[in-house]
Scaffold this motif. Structure first.
Motif: not given
Lengths: 439, 439, 439
Positions: B85, B87, B432-437, B439
């Motif tokens: 988390x 990001x 973070x995956x749900x709100x962010x691109x 890498x």
């Protein structure tokens, strides 16, 4: 291939040593303490003038240190987003900035800081200006990040600093435009210079290294250190060399609100431009800073917090749009491979800043500025030009900056292609391994 | 499920744009430069008053920048300890702080900064106050970290900033308590507000995401960046808006010694509470900061370095004990899932700080404070209240802060539950995956 | 084995609590606000003297905060380069610095800060001095990093701070040498003290942990945070306690140019010394800072930017050569296992700085310094000694610092070997696992 001879063992030490020896000799001949850093002069001066707190050091040193952090931590870490180029990003940034600030002291001194004794007199303000000039070089570096040798970067710095000083002299001393935070002299110049260099150094086979052109999770967090420091200290950047008192204070405030508005605009656009509504770290890391660039000229003027927020919002919007739509076009159509997207963060917002500066200047009245007019628009205060005349000068200055950037970048780009300076092969771009002992 | 519709593509841009447009309009209507940032007013004023160095900018800008670093780097990176988390921690912190400081300028201006012309006049002190108010929102954010959408966070910020401004107005202007470093207005309010919100947003099935609620080696090092910056700059935080001169100077010193003592206490307790005597990064990252919170009220008073060290030690002890024993109880018994342990870092130390402030105030004598009494306790200096009367006012202020936090947090928590604002499903908290691109 | 009993559960809390209790008692008995932090005294004083801006706080607080960042972020993160010792590096740095600054307040106060009332009066300058003394302890820590328990480190700090204060007293008050940035009192003393301690604690079987003595990619980036912060803020370090006005200003400038030149020299040498011309992060992280150390004494003098650049270049060269050639010899021949290479970063450059200081002092003339002579060389200004006499005093001071370091380090090293303080086994050096809950 000579042009890809990446072994730096002879080249890099040679250029570093030659440059430093030249610097030391020229400093010995030309550079002297100014009246605020010289023991004898300050005490002769000070005894007639009261408090030590009136030394310019106390007006500007906190701003200087913030600018210094932006140059070394801000730019350095912002570029660490690449997964395999963290060492190069932060350490080449360190190298070329360390060179550029020394060289800038001389070049800015020669072109617009020479005393009547033929010497360059330096103090905290010249240090800030040297850091500013360095900033332009680092912006250009962002456009060619991962695709050049450190020797090429030093060569670029030698020429770019020189051109910066001439351009700055013309804009500030001949055109007599205002540009305290450098929307034109630093951002527009640095960005378009770098973009042209990137065009000249175009690599048709860069796809061989594209798999290294992204980030990993923690490299994005390192980059956010750079972003946040740039964002926080931008008010100091824009205000570092404005007049004392209300000018510094007002510039800080305008920049603060511009950046805050810009951040909201950036988050809005970043989410909107993604099909799944997901935020893109590239946008957050970069576009949220455009608000600082865009008030680089008008920040010291009576732009109002309200005006600053409008400018900041616009900057965030065009910058994010640039990352989404323009960067791919620059790459595929114009053959400009802009690693960090400097066109979006510094180029377009710099032009916006110049335009905002011209408009704000042309609206200046004595009713708004009072006796402070002499600090912000001395020509207008003296009655030499009208406010709209000052606006025209601001617009001319933008043209000068763009002209210097485009022509200068073109010439310097070709110089940088000389094979002796070395350059990484297409297969080893964005890769620390070729210049570093990597653990 | 509507309540779990995590796609932010419409919601987040919409709320960002609406909020920013409202801000710009209200700034245009209500916000003006104050007499230290306005070109005309400063020069009219200054010509009668001497040096530019007397502009409040030079008294407060270094402190402001330190506070700014605490808000954006300190809070932002402190929360990056979560392995997935980072990001969200640093960037949602960035988003809501950028919004909150603009909104706080208005709310604090409306409630206690309006000039006789019906306008809000702003300068460096209002910027510091806006950052302070933002701090309270970020504290609350720590209690719900990883379990809310950015839209929910912005909604929380809208209401919390408003309540903060009212609460602050009552405490400082009606009760006339002193609270320069915000033990009550910032820490106690922010923490209990956040805890109540966390209670309202209780997730009975959060165990589905518990495996993501820890750190990895490098995420703990990122978090230490946040910790150390908060720790170093806390003296600036507590002193940023005290009176000029000895007050700023003394507050810095008291905070410096309180934090140093707190750090030793935290290491001692952390080791003692582990069966193997091993130190826990959670304690070091958080409890070592409690000493700054606990002298937020009394720091400007004649607390003495010795007194500060006692307070700091106590704060470190109760905070570490809280992490070890209280956090699990809050979770299991009271259904408060306090991600960052804000109760231990801001809640209990905030109350301690309020009590220390009340005691120190009640012991104030003219013999100790001399003519400086007018700066620290103006009511006592004027003879309006006795020292113990001031102590009682301090205690009342704590009650006010707690009341606002508990009732406000309850109302706002329910507002945040409205499904339209989106919220992550129990299986995707701390991710973070749900709100962010990613890498 | 008792000597390897790494469980800190009793030892660490005990020593922390005992030390903090002693500190609190001694602060209560001896430490008082000075006339700039005391409410009554400042207001009595100030009413006769004008502006609040003349409070020393405004002259020194920005420098103090920069120094503070160097101590906690700079030193702390510089040492995070080790792959498995990041927690220990940044957090033990945090612990011993928090203790040392309190203890230094007392020791420096006892030896050279006692008022006529038998009390130690403290303010911003004593805080800077306490941070400086802490710096020496952290330098020594670098020499034994990863090979000692936190209890051993606290024991070292107790004694080293005491010796530092005596050494500093002799150098500044008896020999009356100048050393504002501490080339001798901080760097030479701290480095050679640490090297001797490292010799006493020699581990013949350290090869069992050598595989952990390197870096990983991201740990080197964390370390660069430390490097860059030290580099940027070194001008503040060297100028933090010089005289107000031109002295602070000039010291900043000299340090700025020395460091810039040092960085170029370091890159040149690092590349030159590698067969493949590859840069070594160890050199960049450390040797580029040697330029700050080497102008620690002469920085406040009229060294000129040109002179500073020569000194900085030399420092970068000898420091990089030291890392390449001397560190392996120290290890294999002299049994000094210098984890961070403090001999190269602080030892040799410190001696260089002392020599440069002696030479620069001996060249001082009234023609160069004017009335500022009284600030830089009060004895010369008073006619008590000649400039060359001052130079001799500077040289004597170097001898004093070396003597204290070598003898002190020897005694303290043996004390640290007492088994009760615990120490990691040879197989678990450079490893966080033994003192930390590692995720």
């Amino acid at each position: 291939m000579t042009s890809h001879s990446t072994n730096m063992r002879i080249k890099l030490p040679t250029i570093c040593i030659i440059l430093e020896v030249i610097l030391i000799i020229l400093f010995g001949v030309f550079v002297r303490y100014d009246k605020e850093t010289d023991s004898k002069k300050w005490h002769a001066h000070h005894d007639n003038n009261g408090s030590e707190i009136e030394n310019d050091f106390y007006y500007r040193y906190p701003s200087f240190q913030d600018v210094h952090v932006m140059i070394f931590i801000g730019f350095g870490f912002l570029m660490t987003f690449l997964k395999r180029y963290g060492f190069g990003s932060v350490a080449f940034n360190f190298l070329i900035a360390s060179f550029a600030l020394q060289w800038a002291t001389l070049m800015q001194g020669f072109f617009h800081g020479m005393g009547s004794d033929g010497k360059i007199h330096i103090g905290i303000e010249s240090m800030i200006n040297a850091d500013f000039c360095t900033g332009a070089v680092l912006i250009s570096f962002g456009g060619i990040l991962g695709k050049t040798s450190p020797v090429q970067l030093l060569v670029m710095a030698v020429f770019e600093v020189t051109l910066f000083a001439i351009n700055e002299y013309i804009i500030l001393n001949i055109v007599e435009a205002k540009d305290a935070g450098g929307s034109m002299t630093i951002h527009t110049f640095g960005a378009y210079f770098g973009l042209v260099v990137s065009r000249i150094l175009y690599r048709p086979h860069l796809e061989k290294s594209r798999h290294r052109e992204g980030s990993v999770y923690h490299s994005d967090l390192f980059a956010m250190i750079g972003t946040i420091y740039l964002w926080m200290f931008w008010p100091s950047f824009n205000s570092a060399i404005t007049a004392h008192g209300d000018s510094q204070h007002r510039t800080v405030m305008n920049t603060y609100y511009s950046l805050a508005a810009c951040t909201l605009a950036t988050f809005a656009l970043s989410s909107l431009l993604s099909e799944e509504g997901k935020l893109d770290m590239v946008h957050i890391q970069n576009a949220s800073l455009a608000g600082g660039v865009a008030v680089g000229t008008a920040g010291e003027m009576m732009l109002t917090p309200f005006g600053s927020m409008i400018v900041g919002s616009l900057a965030g919007i065009i910058s994010t749009l640039g990352y989404k739509f323009l960067t791919p076009i620059l790459d595929s159509k114009l053959k400009i491979q802009d690693t960090c997207g400097i066109h979006n963060l510094h180029g377009m917002p710099g032009i916006l800043g110049a335009i905002v500066g011209a408009i704000t200047a042309s609206m200046a009245t004595h009713d708004i500025y009072g006796d402070g007019m002499a600090n912000v628009f001395p020509l207008v205060a003296d009655g030499e030009v009208t406010a709209s005349g000052q606006g025209v000068r601001q617009a001319i200055a933008l043209g000068v900056a763009l002209g210097f950037a485009l022509i200068g970048g073109c010439i310097v780009g070709f110089i940088m292609k000389i094979p002796i300076f070395g350059t990484p092969p297409d297969t080893l771009c964005f890769e620390d391994q070729i210049y570093w002992e990597v653990p």
